[in-house]
Write a protein that holds these residues in place. Structure first.
Motif, PDB file in Angstrom:
ATOM      1  N   ASP A 147      46.462  68.476  25.982  1.00 42.02           N
ATOM      2  CA  ASP A 147      47.151  69.766  25.976  1.00 42.02           C
ATOM      3  C   ASP A 147      47.519  70.195  24.556  1.00 42.02           C
ATOM      4  OD1 ASP A 147      47.487  70.337  28.918  1.00 42.02           O
ATOM      5  OD2 ASP A 147      48.354  68.333  28.786  1.00 42.02           O
ATOM      6  N   THR A 154      47.697  70.584  31.771  1.00 46.38           N
ATOM      7  CA  THR A 154      46.610  71.464  32.199  1.00 46.38           C
ATOM      8  C   THR A 154      45.662  70.647  33.051  1.00 46.38           C
ATOM      9  OG1 THR A 154      46.750  72.862  30.229  1.00 46.38           O
ATOM     10  CG2 THR A 154      44.679  72.909  31.450  1.00 46.38           C
ATOM     11  N   THR A 193      47.785  75.519  34.555  1.00 47.23           N
ATOM     12  CA  THR A 193      48.589  75.080  33.414  1.00 47.23           C
ATOM     13  C   THR A 193      50.065  75.153  33.784  1.00 47.23           C
ATOM     14  OG1 THR A 193      46.962  75.811  31.785  1.00 47.23           O
ATOM     15  CG2 THR A 193      49.224  75.533  31.022  1.00 47.23           C
TER      16      THR A 193
END
Length: 220
Positions: A147, A154, A193
């Protein structure tokens, strides 16, 4: 240069490479494709995803951002077995690293392992220049996601897709050949996300990458 022009340029380049081989090389015997042939292709491959889908909130409100996935160039291998002189089954493997972003804002880096199994038809297996077409299935496995910019996590869902393929082999000498290969993979996934604190954004991403490869083959 658009992807379609790039694909045509690869095919044209291979044809010119075959035509440009010295006459001394062309005079050498080469091993034709035939039933029972096992062929290994080692290629340099460009994976160029489409993406561009809208990014939504958990309540399905459009954020105005678009999901973007970068292209990646990595080596791949393909192993082909000829069930008849014309029909063959190829297994293609490799792994590429891609940057995921939201309208230019970095979100994550992720690796993907997208093996493809394709049934092929080879039009001229006994010839020096041997084009082929194919169709098959693939599985997208995402791993090693890292990430960026303070995002908590994510996640990109794994799943199956399907692939169309076209390419050509130009025999050089003995078991060796040049290879160019173009695949269009159709694959849709969900990307989620999680922001800080516990705010989620999601997007249904149509990756649909072009997979463009050039390399060398060896026939066993």
């Amino acid at each position: 240069m658009t992807v379609s022009r790039y694909a045509l340029a690869l095919l044209a380049g291979l044809a010119m490479a075959g035509a440009a081989l010295p006459s001394t090389v062309l005079a050498e015997d080469f091993q034709p494709k035939e039933k029972g042939t096992l062929m290994l292709n080692v290629r340099l491959t460009d994976v160029d995803p489409k993406a561009g889908n809208d990014i939504l909130t958990a309540a399905n409100v459009d954020t105005g951002l678009n999901a973007e996935v970068s292209s990646s160039v990595m080596p791949t291998i393909g192993l082909t077995y000829f069930m008849t002189d014309n029909l063959a089954l190829e297994v293609i493997a490799g792994t590429t690293k891609h940057k995921i972003s939201a309208s230019g804002l970095p979100v994550a880096d992720t690796w993907v392992l997208p093996p493809v199994v394709a049934l092929q038809y080879h039009f001229n297996p006994k010839g020096r220049v041997s084009p082929y077409v194919g169709a098959g299935v693939n599985y997208m496995l995402f791993y090693g996601t890292e990430d960026k910019t303070g995002f908590k996590s994510t996640k990109v869902d794994n799943g199956f897709g399907y692939a169309l393929q076209a390419g050509a082999d130009v025999a050089i000498k003995g078991p060796w050949s040049l290879n160019v290969d173009v695949k269009k993979i159709y694959f849709e996934t969900d990307a989620t996300t999680t922001l800080k604190p516990a705010t989620k954004l999601h997007s249904k991403v149509d990756l649909d990458p072009w997979v463009l490869s050039v390399g060398f083959g060896y026939r066993f």
